[in-house]
Design a protein around this motif. Structure first.
Motif, PDB file in Angstrom:
ATOM      1  N   VAL A  34      55.180  78.711  43.486  1.00  0.00           N
ATOM      2  CA  VAL A  34      55.956  79.925  43.204  1.00  0.00           C
ATOM      3  C   VAL A  34      55.371  80.541  41.933  1.00  0.00           C
ATOM      4  O   VAL A  34      55.471  79.973  40.840  1.00  0.00           O
ATOM      5  CB  VAL A  34      57.447  79.608  43.017  1.00  0.00           C
ATOM      6  CG1 VAL A  34      58.229  80.884  42.726  1.00  0.00           C
ATOM      7  CG2 VAL A  34      58.008  78.923  44.260  1.00  0.00           C
ATOM      8  N   THR A  35      54.747  81.684  42.081  1.00  0.00           N
ATOM      9  CA  THR A  35      54.072  82.307  40.934  1.00  0.00           C
ATOM     10  C   THR A  35      54.916  83.403  40.289  1.00  0.00           C
ATOM     11  O   THR A  35      54.677  83.757  39.134  1.00  0.00           O
ATOM     12  CB  THR A  35      52.721  82.906  41.368  1.00  0.00           C
ATOM     13  OG1 THR A  35      52.963  83.979  42.292  1.00  0.00           O
ATOM     14  CG2 THR A  35      51.850  81.850  42.029  1.00  0.00           C
ATOM     15  N   GLY A  36      55.896  83.933  41.042  1.00  0.00           N
ATOM     16  CA  GLY A  36      56.702  85.005  40.468  1.00  0.00           C
ATOM     17  C   GLY A  36      58.088  85.087  41.078  1.00  0.00           C
ATOM     18  O   GLY A  36      58.255  84.878  42.284  1.00  0.00           O
ATOM     19  N   ILE A  37      59.078  85.351  40.220  1.00  0.00           N
ATOM     20  CA  ILE A  37      60.435  85.674  40.671  1.00  0.00           C
ATOM     21  C   ILE A  37      60.824  86.954  39.949  1.00  0.00           C
ATOM     22  O   ILE A  37      61.009  86.939  38.727  1.00  0.00           O
ATOM     23  CB  ILE A  37      61.442  84.554  40.339  1.00  0.00           C
ATOM     24  CG1 ILE A  37      61.013  83.209  40.945  1.00  0.00           C
ATOM     25  CG2 ILE A  37      62.840  84.928  40.822  1.00  0.00           C
ATOM     26  CD1 ILE A  37      61.853  82.024  40.477  1.00  0.00           C
ATOM     27  N   ALA A  38      60.877  88.070  40.691  1.00  0.00           N
ATOM     28  CA  ALA A  38      61.251  89.355  40.096  1.00  0.00           C
ATOM     29  C   ALA A  38      62.718  89.630  40.400  1.00  0.00           C
ATOM     30  O   ALA A  38      63.176  89.415  41.523  1.00  0.00           O
ATOM     31  CB  ALA A  38      60.372  90.470  40.653  1.00  0.00           C
ATOM     32  N   GLU A  47      57.216  81.817  33.524  1.00  0.00           N
ATOM     33  CA  GLU A  47      56.353  81.984  32.334  1.00  0.00           C
ATOM     34  C   GLU A  47      54.992  82.557  32.737  1.00  0.00           C
ATOM     35  O   GLU A  47      54.139  81.864  33.289  1.00  0.00           O
ATOM     36  CB  GLU A  47      56.179  80.621  31.630  1.00  0.00           C
ATOM     37  CG  GLU A  47      55.363  80.687  30.359  1.00  0.00           C
ATOM     38  CD  GLU A  47      55.819  81.789  29.400  1.00  0.00           C
ATOM     39  OE1 GLU A  47      55.156  82.855  29.365  1.00  0.00           O
ATOM     40  OE2 GLU A  47      56.829  81.585  28.705  1.00  0.00           O
ATOM     41  N   ILE A  48      54.824  83.848  32.426  1.00  0.00           N
ATOM     42  CA  ILE A  48      53.613  84.552  32.870  1.00  0.00           C
ATOM     43  C   ILE A  48      52.366  84.098  32.120  1.00  0.00           C
ATOM     44  O   ILE A  48      51.250  84.319  32.571  1.00  0.00           O
ATOM     45  CB  ILE A  48      53.788  86.083  32.733  1.00  0.00           C
ATOM     46  CG1 ILE A  48      54.344  86.432  31.342  1.00  0.00           C
ATOM     47  CG2 ILE A  48      54.709  86.617  33.812  1.00  0.00           C
ATOM     48  CD1 ILE A  48      54.568  87.902  31.108  1.00  0.00           C
ATOM     49  N   ARG A  49      52.558  83.435  30.965  1.00  0.00           N
ATOM     50  CA  ARG A  49      51.384  82.949  30.218  1.00  0.00           C
ATOM     51  C   ARG A  49      50.826  81.655  30.804  1.00  0.00           C
ATOM     52  O   ARG A  49      49.749  81.221  30.426  1.00  0.00           O
ATOM     53  CB  ARG A  49      51.738  82.757  28.741  1.00  0.00           C
ATOM     54  CG  ARG A  49      51.840  84.096  28.008  1.00  0.00           C
ATOM     55  CD  ARG A  49      52.374  83.965  26.612  1.00  0.00           C
ATOM     56  NE  ARG A  49      53.825  83.739  26.605  1.00  0.00           N
ATOM     57  CZ  ARG A  49      54.604  83.918  25.548  1.00  0.00           C
ATOM     58  NH1 ARG A  49      54.075  84.307  24.406  1.00  0.00           N
ATOM     59  NH2 ARG A  49      55.896  83.703  25.624  1.00  0.00           N
ATOM     60  N   ASN A  50      51.594  81.032  31.696  1.00  0.00           N
ATOM     61  CA  ASN A  50      51.085  79.837  32.379  1.00  0.00           C
ATOM     62  C   ASN A  50      50.179  80.238  33.535  1.00  0.00           C
ATOM     63  O   ASN A  50      50.363  81.303  34.138  1.00  0.00           O
ATOM     64  CB  ASN A  50      52.240  78.996  32.938  1.00  0.00           C
ATOM     65  CG  ASN A  50      53.007  78.264  31.857  1.00  0.00           C
ATOM     66  OD1 ASN A  50      52.758  78.458  30.670  1.00  0.00           O
ATOM     67  ND2 ASN A  50      53.951  77.435  32.259  1.00  0.00           N
ATOM     68  N   GLU A  51      49.241  79.363  33.886  1.00  0.00           N
ATOM     69  CA  GLU A  51      48.464  79.555  35.105  1.00  0.00           C
ATOM     70  C   GLU A  51      49.417  79.578  36.296  1.00  0.00           C
ATOM     71  O   GLU A  51      50.513  79.010  36.255  1.00  0.00           O
ATOM     72  CB  GLU A  51      47.453  78.415  35.277  1.00  0.00           C
ATOM     73  CG  GLU A  51      46.400  78.335  34.172  1.00  0.00           C
ATOM     74  CD  GLU A  51      45.389  79.461  34.248  1.00  0.00           C
ATOM     75  OE1 GLU A  51      45.301  80.127  35.309  1.00  0.00           O
ATOM     76  OE2 GLU A  51      44.673  79.684  33.250  1.00  0.00           O
ATOM     77  N   GLU A  52      48.966  80.192  37.381  1.00  0.00           N
ATOM     78  CA  GLU A  52      49.843  80.374  38.543  1.00  0.00           C
ATOM     79  C   GLU A  52      50.359  79.049  39.100  1.00  0.00           C
ATOM     80  O   GLU A  52      51.481  78.976  39.590  1.00  0.00           O
ATOM     81  CB  GLU A  52      49.121  81.168  39.637  1.00  0.00           C
ATOM     82  CG  GLU A  52      48.963  82.649  39.294  1.00  0.00           C
ATOM     83  CD  GLU A  52      48.751  83.501  40.538  1.00  0.00           C
ATOM     84  OE1 GLU A  52      48.351  82.939  41.584  1.00  0.00           O
ATOM     85  OE2 GLU A  52      49.003  84.723  40.467  1.00  0.00           O
ATOM     86  N   TYR A  53      49.540  77.994  39.034  1.00  0.00           N
ATOM     87  CA  TYR A  53      49.958  76.700  39.601  1.00  0.00           C
ATOM     88  C   TYR A  53      50.967  75.981  38.702  1.00  0.00           C
ATOM     89  O   TYR A  53      51.494  74.929  39.072  1.00  0.00           O
ATOM     90  CB  TYR A  53      48.740  75.797  39.837  1.00  0.00           C
ATOM     91  CG  TYR A  53      47.993  75.431  38.572  1.00  0.00           C
ATOM     92  CD1 TYR A  53      48.449  74.410  37.732  1.00  0.00           C
ATOM     93  CD2 TYR A  53      46.834  76.116  38.202  1.00  0.00           C
ATOM     94  CE1 TYR A  53      47.778  74.082  36.560  1.00  0.00           C
ATOM     95  CE2 TYR A  53      46.160  75.793  37.031  1.00  0.00           C
ATOM     96  CZ  TYR A  53      46.634  74.780  36.222  1.00  0.00           C
ATOM     97  OH  TYR A  53      45.975  74.465  35.060  1.00  0.00           O
ATOM     98  N   ASN A  54      51.238  76.551  37.514  1.00  0.00           N
ATOM     99  CA  ASN A  54      52.058  75.870  36.506  1.00  0.00           C
ATOM    100  C   ASN A  54      53.328  76.662  36.191  1.00  0.00           C
ATOM    101  O   ASN A  54      53.765  76.703  35.061  1.00  0.00           O
ATOM    102  CB  ASN A  54      51.221  75.645  35.243  1.00  0.00           C
ATOM    103  CG  ASN A  54      51.870  74.694  34.262  1.00  0.00           C
ATOM    104  OD1 ASN A  54      52.635  73.813  34.666  1.00  0.00           O
ATOM    105  ND2 ASN A  54      51.600  74.883  32.983  1.00  0.00           N
ATOM    106  N   LYS A 154      59.702  81.601  28.074  1.00  0.00           N
ATOM    107  CA  LYS A 154      60.282  81.063  26.834  1.00  0.00           C
ATOM    108  C   LYS A 154      60.724  82.176  25.882  1.00  0.00           C
ATOM    109  O   LYS A 154      61.554  81.933  25.005  1.00  0.00           O
ATOM    110  CB  LYS A 154      59.299  80.118  26.143  1.00  0.00           C
ATOM    111  CG  LYS A 154      58.099  80.778  25.527  1.00  0.00           C
ATOM    112  CD  LYS A 154      57.253  79.768  24.783  1.00  0.00           C
ATOM    113  CE  LYS A 154      56.111  80.464  24.063  1.00  0.00           C
ATOM    114  NZ  LYS A 154      55.229  79.522  23.369  1.00  0.00           N
ATOM    115  N   ASP A 155      60.192  83.397  26.058  1.00  0.00           N
ATOM    116  CA  ASP A 155      60.624  84.490  25.181  1.00  0.00           C
ATOM    117  C   ASP A 155      61.980  85.048  25.594  1.00  0.00           C
ATOM    118  O   ASP A 155      62.588  85.820  24.849  1.00  0.00           O
ATOM    119  CB  ASP A 155      59.569  85.610  25.159  1.00  0.00           C
ATOM    120  CG  ASP A 155      59.374  86.260  26.524  1.00  0.00           C
ATOM    121  OD1 ASP A 155      59.557  85.558  27.554  1.00  0.00           O
ATOM    122  OD2 ASP A 155      59.038  87.460  26.587  1.00  0.00           O
TER     123      ASP A 155
END
Length: 645
Positions: A34-38, A47-54, A154-155
């Motif tokens: 899961v790379t995004g939840i809008a 966390e957009i600063r993480n790689e997509e797999y993380n 985290k922000d």
């Protein structure tokens, strides 16, 4: 984002997007991360600063047959093929599968895994479940852990909620790192020395302080203040989690990280690790669990109302269980399930009493009490009412043991006959009777038989190591370093407890631990229980019943009146529960019944010696060698002319 009213699916080159106009979920293809939840103006809750797999993923820990311990290889479950299982206006279900490949067997757990994701019309969130399968001809393996992990922004997400009385603003992940944090006696616990925000200075952050029993672990999550948005893990059933209702699991912790734990060895140790043998076929469905998002209008920050809404949604999910929408035939819908009901009574002291509030459950067949360590199959539990009546609904087909335990009595009940659940069955077992272990009348007792050490004396934490949430809290044991307080309270002499004089709530230390006598040197400790007997029944056997709430590299030796002699009884080395270090109050329940020949006793003053003899705890220091008592009872022999039960 799509118009609200129907579910849309967009298949891109490397991603797939599910969108129902309320929430939009992006998943990598074919990996199934899961790379995004809008949602509500948030481009991404993750966390957009993480790689997509993380950001959002399923993972597991596995090891080869014969490997000891609770660790192994961590594998982030990565799909290799993608399929649209269902697609219509009301629902989309996606499948991301990973087949076991014998050519890479050294670094891949021998399981086929199918990760499913579901989005439904008008539902503020999405569901996920996993189907794990091992074929008989494949190699044996161990599976200590599997779970789902979400790493939120985290922000934004700073407020965490686990229960009505367990919620707070949380530190930042960087507060644990470098010069901002100082690692304590084990790596999960960090003293916040120079946190980004002054309010957290001097606090201990430790993810285990936020662990929770399965029976209470239905919803937890995080709240953002601007805008006021909540992101929740809702776990509508315990059936697919290991270890029964009292098993403890991690929830949310600094990151901000939100977990759905299915299998773990926490508070149990290696005995809890699932071990599948060669020649054994195994299949299990984990989930579905529901990721729920909610919001408040405008810029309001009102965590209590978002938490209450999440709890309301949890009730809806529980009442909808088992769901009727998962497409996999491996998920048993309600028509493929049965139910059981009855009444549990307890016979004790020749009385037949209702098992008020008993926990009654079906678990795969095994020894009495083995449900505590069971993880391959499914378990179905309920709480009996004040009169001992119980009913368990929506049980998957299969053969089960009927188990029970009840506060106020020691031991475990198990029905002699296996229960065979078939689709649509409604079994009434009528009155069933549990006879707890007892030979004779109680002379004295310490504690409450409730499988926990919470009723004993839990000291205040060292002021240098405090989690402010648990000051004045019912769960006062969830503080770091409480084991160290024993040495401070008893620097030279050990605890002495006098029956009829001492109060176990104030004078029985909650954990029987070692005494620290040097930098990393610990000595065994011997507690004394002093009691009087007016009369000793000669040529007979008295009984000491010791129920332990947990043990960790411990050895309990029991002596009566003769401390210099060999022990009357020893448990041997027991336990890998790690409850003492992990801010817990119970792990695996163990019951010991010790015979005391009457010639060991005297009329007048007697002393029971309880020695915790282990001073090392595996690879950890002896600080964590110890045990917690649940309850101790001294019984006199049955009267010669009685039929005492």
């Amino acid at each position: 984002m799509a118009d609200q009213g129907s579910v849309h699916l967009r298949i891109q080159e490397n991603h797939v997007v599910m969108d129902n106009g309320i929430v939009q979920v992006t998943i990598s293809k074919p990996d199934g991360f899961v790379t995004g939840i809008a949602y509500q103006g948030f481009d991404n809750l993750l966390e957009i600063r993480n790689e997509e797999y993380n950001r959002g993923y399923w993972d597991l820990v596995w090891s080869k047959e014969g490997m000891p311990g609770t660790t192994g290889t961590i594998e982030r479950i990565k799909g290799t093929s993608f399929e649209v299982v269902v697609q219509n206006e009301d629902l989309v279900e996606l499948s991301f599968t990973r087949k076991w490949d014998s050519s890479v067997q050294s670094n891949m757990v021998p399981i086929d895994i199918d990760k499913r994701f579901i989005m439904r019309k008008d539902v503020s969130g999405f569901y996920t479940y996993g189907i794990f399968e091992h074929l008989a001809e494949w190699p044996a393996f161990n599976l200590p852990q599997t779970r789902i992990v979400y790493k939120l922004r985290k922000d934004k997400f700073r407020y965490m909620a686990i229960a009505d009385n367990r919620q707070r603003k949380m530190p930042l992940p960087e507060d644990r790192l470098g010069k901002r944090g100082r690692a304590l006696a084990y790596p999960e616990a960090v003293l916040l020395v120079h946190p980004v925000e002054e309010e957290f200075k001097g606090e201990v952050d430790d993810k285990y302080e936020y662990s929770c029993e399965n029976k209470d672990l239905k919803v937890h999550g995080w709240i953002s203040d601007k805008p006021g948005v909540g992101c929740w893990q809702i776990i509508p059933s315990n059936e697919f989690r290991s270890g029964g209702l009292s098993k403890q699991n991690l929830t949310s912790h600094v990151g901000p990280i939100s977990l759905a734990m299915f299998l773990s060895a926490h508070y149990a140790g290696e005995d809890m690790v699932m071990k599948v043998k060669a020649g054994e076929s195994w299949k299990k469905v984990f989930g579905p669990v529901f990721t729920y998002v909610n919001s408040l209008p405008g810029q309001i920050f009102d965590p209590l109302s978002l938490w209450q809404d999440a709890k309301n949604q949890t009730l809806i999910e529980i009442q909808s269980w088992p769901y009727d929408f998962p497409a996999s035939e491996d998920f048993a819908v309600s028509t493929k399930r049965g139910s059981i009901s009855g009444r549990l009574l307890v016979r004790d002291n020749n009385e037949l009493l209702p098992a008020n509030g008993a926990f009654v459950g079906l678990a795969p067949p095994g020894e009495v009490g083995s449900w505590q360590l069971e993880s391959k199959g499914y378990q179905f539990w309920t709480e009996a009412d004040a009169d001992g009546y119980f009913a368990i609904y929506n049980i998957r087909e299969g053969e089960y043991d009927l188990n029970a335990y009840v506060t106020g009595w020691i031991g475990d009940y198990q029905n002699e006959q296996l229960i065979n659940i078939t689709a649509g069955c409604d079994i009434d077992v009528g009155n069933i009777v549990y006879e707890p272990p007892r030979d004779g009348p109680t002379v004295w007792e310490i504690g409450i038989p409730d499988r926990s050490a919470a009723e004993f004396f839990v000291p205040d934490p060292n002021p240098k190591y405090i989690n402010k949430l648990y000051i004045g809290h019912p769960d006062r044991f969830r503080q770091y370093g409480l084991w160290e307080r024993y040495t401070e309270l008893y620097p030279k002499e050990d605890l002495v407890f006098t029956i009829g004089v001492s109060d176990y709530k104030k004078e029985w230390f909650f954990a029987h631990v070692t005494r620290k006598i040097g930098d990393d040197t610990y000595q065994e400790t011997t507690w004394r229980v002093k009691f009087q007997l007016e009369k000793v029944q000669r040529n007979s056997i008295y009984k000491i019943r010791i129920a332990l709430a947990t043990a960790n590299f411990a050895e309990l030796q029991v002596r009566v009146n003769e401390y210099e002699q060999n022990p009357l009884f020893t448990t041997g080395v027991i336990g890998h529960d790690n409850t003492i270090a992990r801010d817990g109050i119970h792990g695996i329940y163990r019951l010991y019944n010790v015979n005391v020949p009457s010639e060991k006793l005297v009329e007048g003053d007697n002393t029971l010696f309880l020695t915790q003899a282990m001073t090392t705890a595996g690879s950890f220091s002896g600080a964590f060698s110890g045990l917690m008592y649940d309850y101790i009872r001294f019984e006199e022999p049955p009267p010669l002319d009685s039929h005492f039960h």
